[in-house]
Design an enzyme around this catalytic site. Structure first.
Site, PDB file in Angstrom:
ATOM      1  N   CYS A 108       6.539  -2.492   6.453  1.00 35.41           N
ATOM      2  CA  CYS A 108       6.254  -3.502   5.435  1.00 35.41           C
ATOM      3  C   CYS A 108       7.493  -3.922   4.652  1.00 35.41           C
ATOM      4  O   CYS A 108       7.465  -4.897   3.908  1.00 35.41           O
ATOM      5  CB  CYS A 108       5.181  -2.997   4.491  1.00 35.41           C
ATOM      6  SG  CYS A 108       3.646  -2.600   5.345  1.00 35.41           S
ATOM      7  N   HIS A 233       6.211  -6.962  -1.900  1.00 42.04           N
ATOM      8  CA  HIS A 233       5.334  -6.691  -0.764  1.00 42.04           C
ATOM      9  C   HIS A 233       3.898  -6.678  -1.254  1.00 42.04           C
ATOM     10  O   HIS A 233       3.585  -6.087  -2.292  1.00 42.04           O
ATOM     11  CB  HIS A 233       5.718  -5.354  -0.123  1.00 42.04           C
ATOM     12  CG  HIS A 233       4.732  -4.895   0.897  1.00 42.04           C
ATOM     13  ND1 HIS A 233       4.225  -5.741   1.866  1.00 42.04           N
ATOM     14  CD2 HIS A 233       4.128  -3.691   1.094  1.00 42.04           C
ATOM     15  CE1 HIS A 233       3.367  -5.068   2.616  1.00 42.04           C
ATOM     16  NE2 HIS A 233       3.294  -3.833   2.171  1.00 42.04           N
ATOM     17  N   ASN A 263      -2.828  -6.976   3.134  1.00 47.30           N
ATOM     18  CA  ASN A 263      -1.469  -6.502   3.409  1.00 47.30           C
ATOM     19  C   ASN A 263      -1.076  -6.945   4.822  1.00 47.30           C
ATOM     20  O   ASN A 263      -1.568  -6.396   5.806  1.00 47.30           O
ATOM     21  CB  ASN A 263      -1.453  -4.973   3.276  1.00 47.30           C
ATOM     22  CG  ASN A 263      -0.085  -4.373   3.570  1.00 47.30           C
ATOM     23  OD1 ASN A 263       0.800  -5.029   4.110  1.00 47.30           O
ATOM     24  ND2 ASN A 263       0.075  -3.106   3.226  1.00 47.30           N
TER      25      ASN A 263
HETATM   26  C1  COA Z   1      -6.431   2.980  -0.409  1.00 50.90           C
HETATM   27  C2  COA Z   1      -6.572   2.776  -1.900  1.00 50.90           C
HETATM   28  C3  COA Z   1      -7.028   1.352  -2.198  1.00 50.90           C
HETATM   29  C4  COA Z   1      -7.659   3.726  -2.400  1.00 50.90           C
HETATM   30  O1  COA Z   1      -7.789   3.577  -3.783  1.00 50.90           O
HETATM   31  P1  COA Z   1      -7.792   4.866  -4.730  1.00 50.90           P
HETATM   32  O2  COA Z   1      -7.991   4.371  -6.084  1.00 50.90           O
HETATM   33  O3  COA Z   1      -6.553   5.669  -4.431  1.00 50.90           O
HETATM   34  O4  COA Z   1      -9.086   5.594  -4.236  1.00 50.90           O
HETATM   35  P2  COA Z   1      -9.229   7.077  -3.654  1.00 50.90           P
HETATM   36  O5  COA Z   1      -8.632   7.163  -2.297  1.00 50.90           O
HETATM   37  O6  COA Z   1      -8.757   8.022  -4.701  1.00 50.90           O
HETATM   38  O7  COA Z   1     -10.791   7.137  -3.517  1.00 50.90           O
HETATM   39  C5  COA Z   1     -11.659   7.092  -4.638  1.00 50.90           C
HETATM   40  C6  COA Z   1     -13.075   7.186  -4.142  1.00 50.90           C
HETATM   41  O8  COA Z   1     -13.452   5.955  -3.469  1.00 50.90           O
HETATM   42  C7  COA Z   1     -13.916   6.253  -2.149  1.00 50.90           C
HETATM   43  N1  COA Z   1     -13.507   5.167  -1.253  1.00 50.90           N
HETATM   44  C8  COA Z   1     -12.407   5.119  -0.454  1.00 50.90           C
HETATM   45  N2  COA Z   1     -12.361   3.950   0.200  1.00 50.90           N
HETATM   46  C9  COA Z   1     -13.450   3.253  -0.186  1.00 50.90           C
HETATM   47  C10 COA Z   1     -13.951   1.986   0.126  1.00 50.90           C
HETATM   48  N3  COA Z   1     -13.330   1.157   0.991  1.00 50.90           N
HETATM   49  N4  COA Z   1     -15.082   1.569  -0.483  1.00 50.90           N
HETATM   50  C11 COA Z   1     -15.732   2.349  -1.345  1.00 50.90           C
HETATM   51  N5  COA Z   1     -15.301   3.590  -1.679  1.00 50.90           N
HETATM   52  C12 COA Z   1     -14.186   4.033  -1.121  1.00 50.90           C
HETATM   53  C13 COA Z   1     -13.282   7.594  -1.802  1.00 50.90           C
HETATM   54  O9  COA Z   1     -14.012   8.240  -0.811  1.00 50.90           O
HETATM   55  C14 COA Z   1     -13.301   8.293  -3.134  1.00 50.90           C
HETATM   56  O10 COA Z   1     -14.588   8.801  -3.342  1.00 50.90           O
HETATM   57  P3  COA Z   1     -14.779  10.212  -4.082  1.00 50.90           P
HETATM   58  O11 COA Z   1     -14.217  10.007  -5.475  1.00 50.90           O
HETATM   59  O12 COA Z   1     -16.249  10.389  -4.029  1.00 50.90           O
HETATM   60  O13 COA Z   1     -14.006  11.200  -3.275  1.00 50.90           O
HETATM   61  C15 COA Z   1      -5.256   3.083  -2.648  1.00 50.90           C
HETATM   62  O14 COA Z   1      -4.989   4.453  -2.610  1.00 50.90           O
HETATM   63  C16 COA Z   1      -4.079   2.357  -2.079  1.00 50.90           C
HETATM   64  O15 COA Z   1      -4.032   1.142  -2.058  1.00 50.90           O
HETATM   65  N6  COA Z   1      -3.045   3.104  -1.645  1.00 50.90           N
HETATM   66  C17 COA Z   1      -1.839   2.532  -1.106  1.00 50.90           C
HETATM   67  C18 COA Z   1      -2.079   2.127   0.306  1.00 50.90           C
HETATM   68  C19 COA Z   1      -1.044   1.143   0.784  1.00 50.90           C
HETATM   69  O16 COA Z   1      -0.580   0.315   0.061  1.00 50.90           O
HETATM   70  N7  COA Z   1      -0.733   1.257   2.079  1.00 50.90           N
HETATM   71  C20 COA Z   1       0.161   0.362   2.726  1.00 50.90           C
HETATM   72  C21 COA Z   1       1.563   0.628   2.358  1.00 50.90           C
HETATM   73  S1  COA Z   1       2.582  -0.562   3.082  1.00 50.90           S
END
Ligand code: COA
Length: 306
Positions: A108, A233, A263
């Site tokens: 990315c 990004h 993304n």
């Molecule tokens: C993936 C992302 C959106 C998740 O958001 P978050 O706030 O970190 O959420 P978490 O992973 O802590 O999950 C929180 C809860 O939501 C749930 N959850 C995860 N994905 C879900 C979805 N698509 N819909 C609903 N619930 C979801 C999890 O299971 C968790 O449940 P729990 O509390 O019962 O365990 C976030 O971590 C993110 O954007 N990370 C960076 C990823 C990225 O940018 N990657 C590319 C880099 S180039």
């Protein structure tokens, strides 16, 4: 004599998958996805070379030149059509060119790497006069559509910029790095699908991008308050907000497309650039920062005088 961006082009495949479409396929909701990422929809079923060629053709037209005026093509992608030969050769073929070309994989962060690499090539003795830098990725083909932790985030797209020698514009500072010990928090497995530790990537990304922008600004002898435009990004609006808050940069200075694209990996910075251009923000003399991060973990920032 230095180097400026003379033309910009973008391409998105026609098929849209909204958050509501994803609600039908997995246990998620439009509200959750918007709140956690800022994403509302994404494009899918794109082909990297086709999107790249389309964006390239538009950038060449925007620059008011012909394809024959391009003498090097750099394609930033982590989703090449095939491994051999380089996907950039499909773009040169489509443009009717026989100039040098190569693929760059910095995930990315690829467009920032491509931009700085183009500068280096052009400034080397005998280097090209015009370089086409393309960022294109078809993330939908490497997404596990049963994994709600990743499927909600990614999309397909391409953006391209023509760099040419000119007295206007300059590269003022750059910062690149890779934390190879974090390769395992975001990678493609043997089935070629993305595996990601979302929370860890989020945390590392905020730290890496904040430091990288600082380093690039230091090199340029500038501070965050000198920045006019940020082209970040487009991974997650919360990451962009966290970085801006740490650097004390108002969000209004950022230009974002992720609500409608998700993304798009290497395409996301040039897509944001096109949005900034449409908004009239990219005026000669403006200080513009492009910054990206992704699998590797690789990060890269460039500070540019437009
Ligand atoms: C993936 C992302 C959106 C998740 O958001 P978050 O706030 O970190 O959420 P978490 O992973 O802590 O999950 C929180 C809860 O939501 C749930 N959850 C995860 N994905 C879900 C979805 N698509 N819909 C609903 N619930 C979801 C999890 O299971 C968790 O449940 P729990 O509390 O019962 O365990 C976030 O971590 C993110 O954007 N990370 C960076 C990823 C990225 O940018 N990657 C590319 C880099 S180039």
């Amino acid at each position: 004599m230095t180097i400026r961006i003379a033309g910009i082009g973008t391409s998105l495949p026609p098929t849209i998958v909204t958050n509501h479409d994803l609600e039908q396929r997995m246990d998620t909701s439009d509200a959750w996805i918007r709140e956690r990422s800022g994403i509302g929809e994404r494009r899918v079923s794109g082909v990297t070379s086709e999107m790249g060629l389309d964006a390239a053709t538009k950038a060449i037209e925007d620059a008011g030149i012909g394809a024959g005026d391009i003498d090097f093509v750099l394609l930033a992608t982590c989703t090449p059509d095939q491994v051999i030969p380089a996907t950039s050769t499909q773009i040169t073929r489509g443009l009717g060119l026989t100039c040098g070309s190569m693929d760059i994989n910095a995930a990315c962060a690829g467009f920032a790497y491509g931009y700085a690499a183009a500068f280096g090539l052009m400034l080397a003795p005998g280097g090209p006069n015009r370089v086409l830098v393309v960022g294109a990725d078809a993330m939908s083909k490497v997404v596990d559509w049963t994994d709600r932790g990743t499927a909600i985030l990614f999309g397909d797209g391409a953006g391209a910029a023509v760099l040419e020698r000119h007295e206007q514009g300059d590269l003022l500072g750059q910062d690149f790095g890779v934390a190879g010990d974090l390769r395992e928090i975001l990678y493609c497995n043997h089935a070629d699908t993305i595996v990601m530790e979302g929370r860890e990537v989020f945390k590392r990304a905020v730290r890496a991008v904040t430091q990288s922008v600082k380093n690039a600004l230091d090199q340029a002898g500038l501070t965050p308050s000198d920045i006019d435009v940020v082209l970040p990004h487009q991974a997650n609006v919360r990451i962009i907000e966290a970085v801006c808050s740490r650097l004390d940069i108002p969000m209004e200075k950022t230009h974002n497309v992720l609500e409608h694209t998700g993304n798009t990996s290497a395409a996301s910075i040039p897509l944001a650039m096109a949005a900034a251009n449409e908004a009239g923000a990219l005026q000669p003399g403006k200080i513009v920062v492009m910054t990206g991060f992704g699998a590797g973990m690789a990060w890269g920032s460039v500070v540019v005088r437009w």
